[in-house]
Design a protein around this motif. Structure first.
Motif, PDB file in Angstrom:
ATOM      1  N   THR A  36       0.834  -1.203   0.000  1.00  0.00           N
ATOM      2  CA  THR A  36       0.000   0.000   0.000  1.00  0.00           C
ATOM      3  C   THR A  36       0.868   1.251   0.000  1.00  0.00           C
ATOM      4  O   THR A  36       0.580   2.229  -0.708  1.00  0.00           O
ATOM      5  N   ASP A 151      -5.294  -2.144  -5.216  1.00  0.00           N
ATOM      6  CA  ASP A 151      -4.648  -2.600  -3.989  1.00  0.00           C
ATOM      7  C   ASP A 151      -5.476  -3.724  -3.371  1.00  0.00           C
ATOM      8  O   ASP A 151      -6.585  -3.488  -2.899  1.00  0.00           O
ATOM      9  N   GLU A 152      -4.947  -4.912  -3.391  1.00  0.00           N
ATOM     10  CA  GLU A 152      -5.588  -6.110  -2.823  1.00  0.00           C
ATOM     11  C   GLU A 152      -7.087  -6.209  -3.119  1.00  0.00           C
ATOM     12  O   GLU A 152      -7.914  -6.101  -2.227  1.00  0.00           O
TER      13      GLU A 152
HETATM   14 MG   LIG Z   1      -2.021  -2.855   2.065  1.00  0.00          MG
END
Ligand SMILES: [Mg+2]
Ligand SMILES: Nc1ncnc2c1ncn2[C@@H]1O[C@H](COP(=O)(O)OP(=O)(O)OP(=O)(O)O)[C@@H](O)[C@H]1O
Length: 227
Positions: A36, A151-152
């Protein structure tokens, strides 16, 4: 090379990462690896502590997030940040901001996520987790990004839904959008990627094709629990 962190402490450092136009690239790393932080630094949400970010040969290192967005870099955080009380349709329209949403883009988004067309009047908060993830990606696509950073995308999704979400992402390939995906579930990451980088303690420890990474003994041991 790029370095970024918080309060003078580097969390990611010495990052050499290249994403070519049209590619899908995965950043694989476990909790706290710095995925992140790296994404925020690239997207202009966190000021890099050293190094450069280059977009189409142009140094964009200290560009703020809004300017990066205008230049075609879309960042979808793990938390998605949908407008929960608003409808699917409104979320999509706002995704095109500050340009006007156009039919053609909307149609191309529906082609990838057909379910959203049927749910236009549903409030975002009432969608399932997987549907919310698809809406977050669809909303980002409404701005016609050139680079889509996710992000994920599997965050909070049951295995089946996570797989569905990644199958949908695979549908983005070949549409011209360049994809950079952070993910700790290696099989999901490799299912969509043309290439991948492994991020460990803020440093890139490995890179390669999905096949190379999948067969790498380190990756198998550390991320797949094999061997
Ligand atoms: Mg993260
Ligand atoms: N705002 C912040 N201030 C200080 N330290 C932070 C901040 N955000 C993250 N960190 C630290 O930076 C390190 C990397 O965090 P980061 O969120 O980038 O990892 P990640 O790979 O995205 O992890 P996850 O998979 O859990 O999301 C962690 O040690 C974290 O505690």
């Amino acid at each position: 090379m790029l370095a970024a962190g918080y309060l003078g402490q580097r969390v990611v450092d010495g990052i050499d990462l290249e994403v070519r136009p049209g590619e899908a690239v995965a950043i694989i790393g476990s909790n706290g690896a710095g995925k992140t932080t790296l994404f925020r630094a690239i997207a202009g949400l966190l000021r890099p502590m050293a190094g450069r970010v280059i977009l189409d040969g142009r140094d964009v290192t200290r560009w703020p997030a809004q300017r990066m967005a205008k230049a075609g870099v879309a960042y979808v955080p793990a938390e998605r940040h949908l407008f929960g009380a608003m409808t699917v349709k409104t979320n999509l329209m706002l995704g095109a901001y500050p340009t006007r949403p156009d039919r053609e883009t909307l149609e191309s988004v529906f082609e990838i996520f057909p379910l959203l067309r049927e749910r236009l009047q549903q409030r975002a908060v009432t969608l399932s987790g997987g549907q919310q993830q698809m809406l977050a990606v669809a909303r980002a696509l409404m701005g016609r990004p050139r680079l889509l950073m996710l992000d994920e995308p599997s965050t909070g999704l049951a295995p089946k839904l996570a797989k569905d979400a990644f199958d949908a992402l695979a549908g983005l390939k070949g549409t011209g959008v360049t994809l950079l995906v952070a993910e700790q579930q290696v099989p999901l990451a490799l299912s969509v990627a043309d290439r991948g980088y492994v991020l460990e303690n803020g440093r890139i420890s490995l890179d390669g094709t999905p096949r190379e990474l999948d067969q790498n003994p380190e990756v198998r041991r550390a991320y797949l629990g094999i061997g």
